[in-house]
Write an enzyme that holds these catalytic residues in place. Structure first.
Site, short mmCIF file in Angstrom:
data_model
loop_
_atom_site.label_atom_id
_atom_site.label_comp_id
_atom_site.label_asym_id
_atom_site.label_seq_id
_atom_site.Cartn_x
_atom_site.Cartn_y
_atom_site.Cartn_z
N VAL A 248 0.84 -1.20 0.00
CA VAL A 248 0.00 0.00 0.00
C VAL A 248 0.88 1.26 0.00
CG1 VAL A 248 -1.65 1.36 1.33
CG2 VAL A 248 -1.98 -1.10 1.09
N GLY A 249 1.76 1.37 1.00
CA GLY A 249 2.58 2.57 1.15
C GLY A 249 3.44 2.85 -0.07
N THR B 276 -1.59 -4.75 9.30
CA THR B 276 -2.58 -4.97 10.36
C THR B 276 -3.18 -6.36 10.18
OG1 THR B 276 -4.20 -3.89 8.92
CG2 THR B 276 -3.28 -2.57 10.68
N THR C 70 -4.56 -10.29 10.87
CA THR C 70 -5.50 -10.86 11.83
C THR C 70 -4.72 -11.39 13.03
OG1 THR C 70 -6.89 -11.47 9.96
CG2 THR C 70 -7.37 -12.54 12.05
N GLU D 65 -7.35 2.96 1.48
CA GLU D 65 -6.84 2.73 0.13
C GLU D 65 -7.73 1.72 -0.58
OE1 GLU D 65 -4.43 4.42 -1.58
OE2 GLU D 65 -5.76 3.30 -2.89
N LYS E 88 -14.44 1.23 4.06
CA LYS E 88 -13.39 0.36 3.53
C LYS E 88 -13.73 -1.11 3.81
CE LYS E 88 -9.36 -1.27 2.38
NZ LYS E 88 -8.60 -1.18 1.18
N LEU E 89 -14.13 -1.40 5.04
CA LEU E 89 -14.50 -2.78 5.37
C LEU E 89 -15.69 -3.22 4.54
CD1 LEU E 89 -14.21 -2.95 9.29
CD2 LEU E 89 -12.51 -3.48 7.56
N ASN F 139 -14.74 -3.96 0.80
CA ASN F 139 -14.08 -5.25 0.64
C ASN F 139 -15.03 -6.41 0.91
OD1 ASN F 139 -11.63 -4.49 -0.35
ND2 ASN F 139 -10.60 -4.42 1.63
N CYS G 156 -6.35 -8.56 2.11
CA CYS G 156 -7.43 -7.71 2.61
C CYS G 156 -8.80 -8.37 2.80
CB CYS G 156 -7.59 -6.50 1.70
SG CYS G 156 -6.32 -5.29 2.02
N ARG H 272 -8.86 -21.14 -12.65
CA ARG H 272 -9.13 -19.73 -12.95
C ARG H 272 -9.96 -19.51 -14.20
NH1 ARG H 272 -7.65 -15.94 -9.00
NH2 ARG H 272 -5.98 -16.87 -7.81
P1 ADP Z 1 0.32 -3.54 3.18
O1 ADP Z 1 -0.16 -4.51 2.16
O2 ADP Z 1 -0.78 -3.08 4.12
O3 ADP Z 1 1.10 -2.40 2.61
P2 ADP Z 1 2.84 -4.76 4.00
O4 ADP Z 1 3.06 -5.87 4.97
O5 ADP Z 1 3.15 -4.96 2.57
O6 ADP Z 1 1.30 -4.34 4.18
O7 ADP Z 1 3.63 -3.48 4.48
C1 ADP Z 1 3.67 -3.01 5.76
C2 ADP Z 1 5.10 -2.53 6.08
O8 ADP Z 1 5.07 -1.79 7.30
C3 ADP Z 1 6.13 -3.63 6.26
O9 ADP Z 1 7.18 -3.46 5.32
C4 ADP Z 1 6.63 -3.44 7.70
O10 ADP Z 1 8.01 -3.69 7.84
C5 ADP Z 1 6.31 -1.99 7.96
N1 ADP Z 1 6.19 -1.64 9.38
C6 ADP Z 1 5.46 -2.26 10.34
N2 ADP Z 1 5.58 -1.63 11.53
C7 ADP Z 1 6.40 -0.58 11.33
C8 ADP Z 1 6.92 0.48 12.19
N3 ADP Z 1 6.59 0.58 13.46
N4 ADP Z 1 7.75 1.39 11.62
C9 ADP Z 1 8.08 1.30 10.33
N5 ADP Z 1 7.62 0.35 9.48
C10 ADP Z 1 6.80 -0.58 9.97
#
Ligand code: ADP
Length: 464
Positions: free
Chosen positions: A14-15, A93, A95, A162, A222-223, A226, A278, A444
């Site tokens: 996501v980020g 986040t 489960t 998102e 969002k919930l 999905n 998700c 598929r």
């Molecule tokens: P999403 O699909 O929600 O983006 P990901 O698991 O791909 O989930 O990404 C989440 C990212 O957040 C991981 O790379 C993880 O290392 C990072 N992360 C989790 N906790 C922290 C924190 N406290 N500070 C910085 N990064 C973090």
């Protein structure tokens, strides 16, 4: 209020893509994506942009364009928080796997750690944006931590869920159906914070597609989105089983039903079951929240969507065993596709993991090929289930980098991800190198039955 510096905590699926697109569309804003995972940040900074850790069509080109201009990846979380006017939280986040709400509630551990870190570091007012999918009322918890452990600075908390779909993330981000921003609509400061985020998106999204709501509506939307999407998949998958018994074809049914404009044609593709991080997590969350308010009928209703999905995966695997004369013990089975859908390297909750696990329990030997998933990820996914030792997973599962090689000397092939390239394979060559009878299971509805049967395959497709 004009935002100059953005920090995003969490450089994941996501980020990463979201911030890349913001940086691309807003060259005047500095965007720093931070993560505690050093390997991940190093990969985002890899000189060769093809090595970035998230595969999405179009993403590497954007990273190439914006990186070092106004898009930065770093492990220095404190410095990025300190500098930012606006902080996005997009950490995982998952489960919960322990304690109260185990297997259902979202584990907010990582969100809380982030909140405490922001509170410790921040020396001026900040807007904090929840980007991760979170249970309703998480914003309130965030506020509680920030206001009570901070340095006396003021926070505005926004929810900006998102809606991107993996595999089409860049397209979805550049051209979203809507952007949703929840905030404190009651106060001038709240409204100002929402405006600041609206302004960012308005650089490339029409204002009519940017919705503002109160925080809880945003979180729950969002919930709900999905849950509705997953429900469509489970609905058509439920029909696929009935189709197989009655001689109907689920694709024909889906087309006929989808042409009703009230139903619509999208997201009616029957498959071996939905995956991804998700859908299941969000529905479980919804079920947990409903139960916690004593709304048992609501909870049961949504839980059925997951049960149907689990059933679909299980019956696909069981059908392989049944068709191969009730035993796959010692038989080599090729798994084509490990990602949870095409055009992503994300494997979380992928149907392939569960089907492989089922077949391993039946003592099959599995050979996996996926164009974008690395060997170590396949083993990590299987190990995570804890069904058997990682040593055993490694001895019974082989990962190869060639589709033809994975099918060689196999008794059966299971197509589990709808990668386009699988359609183009030389299926005659594959057939010639397999044991006979050669079984082909299409999870598929990717392949054409007629041509495969002409070659000689015993062909099975979901819902047909
Ligand atoms: P999403 O699909 O929600 O983006 P990901 O698991 O791909 O989930 O990404 C989440 C990212 O957040 C991981 O790379 C993880 O290392 C990072 N992360 C989790 N906790 C922290 C924190 N406290 N500070 C910085 N990064 C973090």
């Amino acid at each position: 209020m004009k935002i100059k510096n953005i920090c995003c905590i969490g450089a994941g699926y996501v980020g990463g893509p979201t911030m890349a697109v913001i940086a691309q569309k807003c060259p005047e804003i500095n965007v720093t994506v931070v993560d505690i995972n050093e390997k991940r940040i190093a990969a985002w900074n890899d000189e060769d942009v093809e090595n970035i850790p998230v595969y999405e069509p179009g993403l590497s080109a954007i990273v190439k364009e914006a990186r070092s201009r106004n898009l930065f990846f770093s492990t220095d979380v404190d410095a990025a928080i300190d500098k930012a006017d606006m902080i996005f939280i997009s950490v995982n986040t998952p489960t919960k796997t322990y304690g109260i709400g185990k297997g259902m509630a979202a584990d907010l551990k990582w969100i809380e750690i982030c909140a405490r870190q922001i509170a410790r570091v921040a020396k001026n007012d900040k807007i904090v944006v929840e980007k991760s999918t979170l249970p309703v009322r998480t914003a309130a918890a965030l506020r509680d931590i920030l206001d009570n452990t901070g340095n006396g600075v003021k926070y505005q908390i926004l929810s900006n869920p998102e809606f991107l779909a993996e595999g089409t993330a860049i397209q979805d981000l550049q051209n979203p159906d809507r952007v949703l921003i929840g905030g404190d609509v009651e106060t001038p400061e709240g409204k100002e914070a929402m405006e600041a985020l609206v302004d960012i998106y308005a650089s490339w999204v029409s204002k009519t597609n940017i919705l503002t709501t109160n925080v809880w509506s945003s979180e729950l939307s969002k919930l709900t989105a999905n849950a509705f999407l997953a429900q469509r998949v489970s609905s058509i998958n439920a029909m696929s089983e009935l189709c197989e018994k009655t001689g109907a074809d689920v694709n024909e049914v889906a087309k006929a039903v989808g042409m009703d404009s009230r139903v619509g044609p999208k997201f009616l593709q029957s498959s071996v079951g939905f995956g991804g991080s998700c859908f299941q997590k969000d529905i479980l969350n919804l079920v947990y929240i409903a139960k916690s308010f004593g709304l048992n009928e609501v909870a049961d209703y949504w839980e059925q969507v997951i049960k149907m999905n689990d059933h679909q995966k299980r019956r696909f695997a069981a059908n392989i065993v049944k068709t191969l004369f009730n035993t796959v013990s010692g038989k080599k089975i090729a798994v084509l596709g490990w990602a949870f859908k095409k055009d992503t390297n994300d494997t979380r909750e992928s149907a392939a993991i569960y089907i492989t696990d089922y077949l391993l329990n039946e003592q099959a030997e599995i050979v996996v090929y996926d164009p974008k998933v690395k060997e170590e990820q396949v083993y990590a996914d299987l190990d995570y289930l804890n069904t058997r030792s990682s040593k055993e997973n490694r001895s019974r599962v082989t990962v190869v980098n060639d589709a033809y090689k994975s099918c060689e000397d196999s008794h059966a092939i299971a197509v589990l991800t709808e990668w386009d390239e699988f359609k183009q394979l030389d299926w005659r060559k594959i057939y010639n190198n397999m044991l006979k009878p050669a079984f082909l299971f299409d999870g598929r509805r990717l392949l054409e039955r007629k041509t495969k049967e002409e070659i000689g395959f015993e062909f099975y497709a979901i819902g047909n």
